[in-house]
Design an enzyme around this catalytic site. Structure first.
Site, PDB file in Angstrom:
ATOM      1  N   LYS A   1       0.793  -1.237   0.000  1.00  0.00           N
ATOM      2  CA  LYS A   1       0.000   0.000   0.000  1.00  0.00           C
ATOM      3  C   LYS A   1       0.825   1.286   0.000  1.00  0.00           C
ATOM      4  O   LYS A   1       0.303   2.380   0.217  1.00  0.00           O
ATOM      5  CB  LYS A   1      -1.008   0.043   1.165  1.00  0.00           C
ATOM      6  CG  LYS A   1      -1.851  -1.192   1.334  1.00  0.00           C
ATOM      7  CD  LYS A   1      -2.328  -1.778   0.033  1.00  0.00           C
ATOM      8  CE  LYS A   1      -3.432  -0.957  -0.624  1.00  0.00           C
ATOM      9  NZ  LYS A   1      -3.776  -1.566  -1.958  1.00  0.00           N
TER      10      LYS A   1
ATOM     11  N   SER B   1      -4.685   2.690   4.381  1.00  0.00           N
ATOM     12  CA  SER B   1      -4.849   2.104   3.053  1.00  0.00           C
ATOM     13  C   SER B   1      -4.893   0.573   3.150  1.00  0.00           C
ATOM     14  O   SER B   1      -5.704  -0.086   2.493  1.00  0.00           O
ATOM     15  CB  SER B   1      -3.690   2.551   2.157  1.00  0.00           C
ATOM     16  OG  SER B   1      -3.865   2.069   0.855  1.00  0.00           O
TER      17      SER B   1
ATOM     18  N   HIS C   1       7.419  -7.239  -2.133  1.00  0.00           N
ATOM     19  CA  HIS C   1       7.102  -6.560  -0.868  1.00  0.00           C
ATOM     20  C   HIS C   1       7.987  -7.112   0.252  1.00  0.00           C
ATOM     21  O   HIS C   1       7.791  -6.767   1.411  1.00  0.00           O
ATOM     22  CB  HIS C   1       5.647  -6.838  -0.447  1.00  0.00           C
ATOM     23  CG  HIS C   1       4.596  -6.140  -1.240  1.00  0.00           C
ATOM     24  ND1 HIS C   1       4.712  -4.855  -1.705  1.00  0.00           N
ATOM     25  CD2 HIS C   1       3.351  -6.546  -1.610  1.00  0.00           C
ATOM     26  CE1 HIS C   1       3.594  -4.511  -2.342  1.00  0.00           C
ATOM     27  NE2 HIS C   1       2.768  -5.518  -2.304  1.00  0.00           N
TER      28      HIS C   1
ATOM     29  N   PHE D   1      -3.374  10.191 -10.231  1.00  0.00           N
ATOM     30  CA  PHE D   1      -4.368   9.320  -9.593  1.00  0.00           C
ATOM     31  C   PHE D   1      -5.639   9.250 -10.436  1.00  0.00           C
ATOM     32  O   PHE D   1      -6.189   8.173 -10.667  1.00  0.00           O
ATOM     33  CB  PHE D   1      -4.691   9.823  -8.180  1.00  0.00           C
ATOM     34  CG  PHE D   1      -5.723   8.982  -7.475  1.00  0.00           C
ATOM     35  CD1 PHE D   1      -5.380   7.748  -6.943  1.00  0.00           C
ATOM     36  CD2 PHE D   1      -7.036   9.422  -7.362  1.00  0.00           C
ATOM     37  CE1 PHE D   1      -6.339   6.952  -6.311  1.00  0.00           C
ATOM     38  CE2 PHE D   1      -7.999   8.638  -6.723  1.00  0.00           C
ATOM     39  CZ  PHE D   1      -7.648   7.403  -6.195  1.00  0.00           C
ATOM     40  N   GLU D   2      -6.084  10.403 -10.921  1.00  0.00           N
ATOM     41  CA  GLU D   2      -7.326  10.482 -11.699  1.00  0.00           C
ATOM     42  C   GLU D   2      -7.239   9.608 -12.950  1.00  0.00           C
ATOM     43  O   GLU D   2      -8.174   8.869 -13.259  1.00  0.00           O
ATOM     44  CB  GLU D   2      -7.617  11.938 -12.076  1.00  0.00           C
ATOM     45  CG  GLU D   2      -7.978  12.851 -10.894  1.00  0.00           C
ATOM     46  CD  GLU D   2      -6.814  13.122  -9.932  1.00  0.00           C
ATOM     47  OE1 GLU D   2      -5.629  13.076 -10.371  1.00  0.00           O
ATOM     48  OE2 GLU D   2      -7.082  13.353  -8.727  1.00  0.00           O
TER      49      GLU D   2
HETATM   50  P1  A3P Z   1      -5.141   4.756  -0.815  1.00  0.00           P
HETATM   51  O1  A3P Z   1      -5.750   3.488  -0.314  1.00  0.00           O
HETATM   52  O2  A3P Z   1      -4.678   5.642   0.298  1.00  0.00           O
HETATM   53  O3  A3P Z   1      -5.998   5.475  -1.790  1.00  0.00           O
HETATM   54  P2  A3P Z   1      -0.292  -0.225  -3.685  1.00  0.00           P
HETATM   55  O4  A3P Z   1      -0.272  -0.044  -5.141  1.00  0.00           O
HETATM   56  O5  A3P Z   1       1.061  -0.367  -3.063  1.00  0.00           O
HETATM   57  O6  A3P Z   1      -1.228  -1.310  -3.277  1.00  0.00           O
HETATM   58  O7  A3P Z   1      -0.804   1.131  -3.027  1.00  0.00           O
HETATM   59  C1  A3P Z   1      -2.129   1.533  -3.195  1.00  0.00           C
HETATM   60  C2  A3P Z   1      -2.269   2.962  -2.715  1.00  0.00           C
HETATM   61  O8  A3P Z   1      -1.651   3.836  -3.671  1.00  0.00           O
HETATM   62  C3  A3P Z   1      -3.730   3.382  -2.645  1.00  0.00           C
HETATM   63  O9  A3P Z   1      -3.790   4.353  -1.600  1.00  0.00           O
HETATM   64  C4  A3P Z   1      -3.925   3.983  -4.023  1.00  0.00           C
HETATM   65  O10 A3P Z   1      -5.031   4.834  -4.136  1.00  0.00           O
HETATM   66  C5  A3P Z   1      -2.615   4.744  -4.153  1.00  0.00           C
HETATM   67  N1  A3P Z   1      -2.311   5.121  -5.543  1.00  0.00           N
HETATM   68  C6  A3P Z   1      -2.332   4.356  -6.644  1.00  0.00           C
HETATM   69  N2  A3P Z   1      -2.056   5.073  -7.746  1.00  0.00           N
HETATM   70  C7  A3P Z   1      -1.841   6.338  -7.328  1.00  0.00           C
HETATM   71  C8  A3P Z   1      -1.523   7.572  -7.997  1.00  0.00           C
HETATM   72  N3  A3P Z   1      -1.382   7.633  -9.316  1.00  0.00           N
HETATM   73  N4  A3P Z   1      -1.395   8.673  -7.238  1.00  0.00           N
HETATM   74  C9  A3P Z   1      -1.544   8.637  -5.902  1.00  0.00           C
HETATM   75  N5  A3P Z   1      -1.853   7.519  -5.228  1.00  0.00           N
HETATM   76  C10 A3P Z   1      -1.995   6.375  -5.920  1.00  0.00           C
END
Ligand code: A3P
Length: 289
Positions: free
Chosen positions: A42, A132, A102, A223-224
């Site tokens: 996460k 998260s 991981h 993110f979007e």
């Molecule tokens: P949140 O649950 O806080 O939204 P992983 O890929 O290691 O599983 O991590 C997932 C986390 O990274 C999630 O956090 C997800 O929304 C966030 N994430 C994924 N893509 C992202 C991006 N482009 N910008 C910011 N956060 C991102």
């Protein structure tokens, strides 16, 4: 309640299929030109992977999608028979390979150190990681049920979650950085100044990006964009594994969501434990933007 349980290797809880495949994982043969993406769960694994892919493919979205379909950088500890394991997938890949893990440093297959591979580590502040991970365990049907937030708070601090303690993970990789080729990045920095951080990653990968390519990568890895992109939002994963009606995989993508979850008392307790567990290590995490 879900039935899934974790099994331990040297005190670190891992998925049971990983533990069942442990000797194959430990004997994995890394190659000197491997690049390993390393994260605590996460911390932004999907994000950095997309950034790395886009850098590799010179921001060509279609080429990137084709590359992803052919080989989403395997997780070296991934195993779910009868499908090929992460090790088997990696063995079948042409070099230079980009792989993911991981695993904490002490459980990494030794050949990565022996071959002086490049490591790209992304760290995310513990509180946002906990939040998260909590929502992820609610929606992930192959990880244990997180219980209530109050229960999870203790479980996380005790390191009784998949891949073990956040504190030990971050400390372990931080300490490796001076003796190995580790580019140590922070989720919060990528959020704050993606262009600058992406440039650093490209440099580490030995790539020179021109301004337009760089700008495009910034846009495409927001993110979007990634929330809408079926290659990154996990919408193709069956509901029996990821139930996105409980919580979306691309959930919020912000810094500081912990403030919506931690009580004042929990926050004080956490800060105290943090100071104790991170004693002697000076890493400054940004807790809000
Ligand atoms: P949140 O649950 O806080 O939204 P992983 O890929 O290691 O599983 O991590 C997932 C986390 O990274 C999630 O956090 C997800 O929304 C966030 N994430 C994924 N893509 C992202 C991006 N482009 N910008 C910011 N956060 C991102």
């Amino acid at each position: 309640k879900k039935q899934s349980q974790l099994k331990e290797v040297a005190g670190i809880p891992l998925q049971s299929t990983t533990v069942d495949n442990w000797s194959q994982i430990q004997n994995f043969e890394a190659k000197p030109d491997d690049l390993l993406i390393c994260t605590y769960p996460k911390a932004g694994t999907t994000w950095i992977q997309e950034i790395v892919d886009m850098i590799e493919q010179d921001a060509d979205v279609e080429k990137c999608q084709r590359a992803i379909i052919q080989h989403r950088h395997p997780f070296i500890e991934w195993a779910r028979p009868p499908q090929p394991s992460g090790v088997e997938k990696a063995n079948a890949m042409p070099g230079p390979r980009i792989l993911r893990t991981h695993l904490p440093t002490q459980l990494l297959p030794p050949s990565f150190w022996e071959n002086n591979c490049k490591f790209l580590y992304v760290a995310r502040n513990a509180k946002d990681c906990m939040v998260s991970y909590y929502h992820f365990q609610r929606m992930n049907q192959v990880l244990p049920d997180p219980g209530t937030w109050e229960e999870y708070f203790e479980t996380f601090i005790d390191g009784k979650v998949g891949w073990g303690s956040w504190f030990d993970h971050v400390k372990g990789w931080w300490q490796k950085k001076d003796r190995h080729q580790v580019l140590f990045l922070f989720y919060e920095d990528i959020k704050k100044d993606p262009k600058h951080e992406i440039q650093k990653v490209a440099q580490f990968m030995g790539k020179n990006l021109d301004e337009t390519v760089l700008d495009k990568i910034v846009q495409e890895t927001s993110f979007e964009k990634m929330k809408e992109n079926p290659m990154t939002n996990r919408s193709t994963v069956p509901k029996s594994i990821l139930d996105q009606s409980i919580s979306p995989f691309m959930r919020k993508g912000t810094v500081g969501d912990w403030k919506n979850h931690f009580t004042v008392a929990q926050n004080e307790k956490f800060d105290e434990i943090y100071r104790e567990k991170m004693k002697g290590i000076t890493i400054n995490f940004c807790m809000q933007l």
